[in-house]
Design a protein around this motif. Structure first.
Motif, PDB file in Angstrom:
ATOM      1  N   ALA A  15       0.843  -1.206   0.000  1.00 40.86           N
ATOM      2  CA  ALA A  15       0.000   0.000   0.000  1.00 40.86           C
ATOM      3  C   ALA A  15       0.871   1.247   0.000  1.00 40.86           C
ATOM      4  N   ARG A  16       1.884   1.265   0.825  1.00 46.79           N
ATOM      5  CA  ARG A  16       2.788   2.414   0.931  1.00 46.79           C
ATOM      6  C   ARG A  16       3.502   2.685  -0.394  1.00 46.79           C
ATOM      7  N   ASN A  17       3.803   1.619  -1.137  1.00 43.45           N
ATOM      8  CA  ASN A  17       4.541   1.743  -2.392  1.00 43.45           C
ATOM      9  C   ASN A  17       3.637   1.872  -3.615  1.00 43.45           C
ATOM     10  N   GLY A  18       2.329   1.761  -3.417  1.00 44.42           N
ATOM     11  CA  GLY A  18       1.407   1.881  -4.541  1.00 44.42           C
ATOM     12  C   GLY A  18       1.416   0.677  -5.467  1.00 44.42           C
ATOM     13  N   SER A  19       1.693  -0.480  -4.928  1.00 44.55           N
ATOM     14  CA  SER A  19       1.710  -1.720  -5.714  1.00 44.55           C
ATOM     15  C   SER A  19       0.299  -2.296  -5.758  1.00 44.55           C
ATOM     16  N   THR A  20      -0.541  -1.646  -6.539  1.00 39.49           N
ATOM     17  CA  THR A  20      -1.979  -1.915  -6.538  1.00 39.49           C
ATOM     18  C   THR A  20      -2.300  -3.359  -6.891  1.00 39.49           C
ATOM     19  N   ASP A  21      -1.786  -3.851  -8.003  1.00 41.80           N
ATOM     20  CA  ASP A  21      -2.145  -5.198  -8.447  1.00 41.80           C
ATOM     21  C   ASP A  21      -1.787  -6.258  -7.415  1.00 41.80           C
ATOM     22  N   GLU A  22      -0.585  -6.141  -6.845  1.00 43.06           N
ATOM     23  CA  GLU A  22      -0.161  -7.113  -5.856  1.00 43.06           C
ATOM     24  C   GLU A  22      -1.017  -7.026  -4.596  1.00 43.06           C
ATOM     25  N   LEU A  23      -1.340  -5.801  -4.184  1.00 45.75           N
ATOM     26  CA  LEU A  23      -2.173  -5.623  -2.993  1.00 45.75           C
ATOM     27  C   LEU A  23      -3.565  -6.209  -3.209  1.00 45.75           C
ATOM     28  N   LEU A  24      -4.121  -6.003  -4.392  1.00 44.48           N
ATOM     29  CA  LEU A  24      -5.448  -6.553  -4.686  1.00 44.48           C
ATOM     30  C   LEU A  24      -5.443  -8.081  -4.648  1.00 44.48           C
ATOM     31  N   GLU A  25      -4.327  -8.687  -5.028  1.00 40.29           N
ATOM     32  CA  GLU A  25      -4.237 -10.148  -4.931  1.00 40.29           C
ATOM     33  C   GLU A  25      -4.371 -10.602  -3.480  1.00 40.29           C
ATOM     34  N   PHE A  26      -3.745  -9.873  -2.563  1.00 43.97           N
ATOM     35  CA  PHE A  26      -3.868 -10.197  -1.137  1.00 43.97           C
ATOM     36  C   PHE A  26      -5.323 -10.062  -0.691  1.00 43.97           C
ATOM     37  N   LEU A  27      -5.989  -9.003  -1.138  1.00 47.76           N
ATOM     38  CA  LEU A  27      -7.397  -8.804  -0.778  1.00 47.76           C
ATOM     39  C   LEU A  27      -8.261  -9.917  -1.365  1.00 47.76           C
ATOM     40  N   TYR A  36      -1.491   8.808   1.832  1.00 46.10           N
ATOM     41  CA  TYR A  36      -0.402   9.650   2.327  1.00 46.10           C
ATOM     42  C   TYR A  36       0.779   9.655   1.359  1.00 46.10           C
ATOM     43  N   HIS A  37       0.992   8.525   0.700  1.00 44.06           N
ATOM     44  CA  HIS A  37       2.122   8.415  -0.218  1.00 44.06           C
ATOM     45  C   HIS A  37       1.755   8.728  -1.666  1.00 44.06           C
ATOM     46  N   GLY A  38       0.530   9.223  -1.882  1.00 41.23           N
ATOM     47  CA  GLY A  38       0.153   9.760  -3.185  1.00 41.23           C
ATOM     48  C   GLY A  38      -0.193   8.752  -4.260  1.00 41.23           C
ATOM     49  N   HIS A  39      -0.668   7.594  -3.884  1.00 41.38           N
ATOM     50  CA  HIS A  39      -0.974   6.554  -4.862  1.00 41.38           C
ATOM     51  C   HIS A  39      -2.483   6.515  -5.158  1.00 41.38           C
ATOM     52  N   ALA A  40      -2.899   7.405  -6.040  1.00 39.40           N
ATOM     53  CA  ALA A  40      -4.323   7.555  -6.344  1.00 39.40           C
ATOM     54  C   ALA A  40      -4.944   6.266  -6.876  1.00 39.40           C
ATOM     55  N   GLU A  41      -4.241   5.553  -7.727  1.00 41.25           N
ATOM     56  CA  GLU A  41      -4.779   4.306  -8.281  1.00 41.25           C
ATOM     57  C   GLU A  41      -5.051   3.300  -7.159  1.00 41.25           C
ATOM     58  N   THR A  42      -4.131   3.197  -6.236  1.00 43.78           N
ATOM     59  CA  THR A  42      -4.295   2.272  -5.112  1.00 43.78           C
ATOM     60  C   THR A  42      -5.442   2.720  -4.222  1.00 43.78           C
ATOM     61  N   VAL A  43      -5.552   4.036  -3.995  1.00 48.20           N
ATOM     62  CA  VAL A  43      -6.650   4.583  -3.197  1.00 48.20           C
ATOM     63  C   VAL A  43      -7.990   4.208  -3.822  1.00 48.20           C
ATOM     64  N   VAL A  44      -8.136   4.429  -5.111  1.00 51.23           N
ATOM     65  CA  VAL A  44      -9.395   4.121  -5.799  1.00 51.23           C
ATOM     66  C   VAL A  44      -9.696   2.630  -5.706  1.00 51.23           C
ATOM     67  N   ALA A  45      -8.689   1.805  -5.908  1.00 52.73           N
ATOM     68  CA  ALA A  45      -8.894   0.352  -5.834  1.00 52.73           C
ATOM     69  C   ALA A  45      -9.335  -0.080  -4.447  1.00 52.73           C
ATOM     70  N   LEU A  46      -8.724   0.482  -3.410  1.00 53.58           N
ATOM     71  CA  LEU A  46      -9.115   0.135  -2.041  1.00 53.58           C
ATOM     72  C   LEU A  46     -10.522   0.626  -1.727  1.00 53.58           C
ATOM     73  N   VAL A  47     -10.857   1.813  -2.168  1.00 51.87           N
ATOM     74  CA  VAL A  47     -12.214   2.340  -1.973  1.00 51.87           C
ATOM     75  C   VAL A  47     -13.216   1.435  -2.683  1.00 51.87           C
ATOM     76  N   ASP A  48     -12.885   1.032  -3.902  1.00 55.57           N
ATOM     77  CA  ASP A  48     -13.772   0.130  -4.652  1.00 55.57           C
ATOM     78  C   ASP A  48     -13.962  -1.203  -3.942  1.00 55.57           C
ATOM     79  N   ARG A  49     -12.994  -1.595  -3.128  1.00 52.78           N
ATOM     80  CA  ARG A  49     -13.075  -2.847  -2.372  1.00 52.78           C
ATOM     81  C   ARG A  49     -13.720  -2.662  -1.005  1.00 52.78           C
ATOM     82  N   GLY A  50     -14.152  -1.435  -0.697  1.00 54.91           N
ATOM     83  CA  GLY A  50     -14.875  -1.210   0.548  1.00 54.91           C
ATOM     84  C   GLY A  50     -14.075  -0.603   1.680  1.00 54.91           C
TER      85      GLY A  50
END
Length: 130
Positions: free
Chosen positions: A24-36, A58-72
């Motif tokens: 999450a801190r690094n904005g590794s969206t695809d990998e984080l979504l796999e964990f979810l 906080y670390h400016g990763h808008a794509e990751t933010v949107v993906a996490l919001v989309d996941r609830g």
């Protein structure tokens, strides 16, 4: 992190949680979504109460933010210092992240300082204008 994940041992749960926090801190969206996708709680938090969303914001990763919001992910969940993700994004001047959180319904009057107060303190009020 005292979170026990699935059938994992406490040590393995801690390693998975630490890895997810880093993603999450690094904005590794695809990998984080796999964990979810494999059952990691979307509102998992580190030892200071910073959720995956807070860290991505906080670390400016808008794509990751949107993906996490989309996941609830809870857009208003505060950390142990009573800070919200949107206030953190305002502090850092992250326009796309602020826009994503506001669009997702982030409460600009929650937390200490509130997002509005943070914007005023750090001269980022323009980021709240849509």
């Amino acid at each position: 992190m005292a979170t026990s994940l699935g059938g994992l041992s406490p040590d393995d749960s801690a390693r998975v949680a630490d890895l997810a926090v880093d993603l999450a801190r690094n904005g590794s969206t695809d990998e984080l979504l796999e964990f979810l996708d494999h059952g990691l709680p979307v509102n998992l938090a580190d030892t200071q109460g910073n959720t995956l969303l807070m860290l991505a914001a906080y670390h400016g990763h808008a794509e990751t933010v949107v993906a996490l919001v989309d996941r609830g992910a809870d857009v208003d969940r505060r950390n142990d210092r009573d800070q919200t993700p949107v206030a953190g994004a305002l502090f850092k001047g992250e326009k796309q992240v602020v826009r994503a959180l506001v669009t997702a319904g982030a409460d600009l009057d929650a937390g200490t300082p509130t997002a509005r107060q943070a914007a005023e303190m750090f001269g980022t009020q323009s980021l709240l204008e849509t």
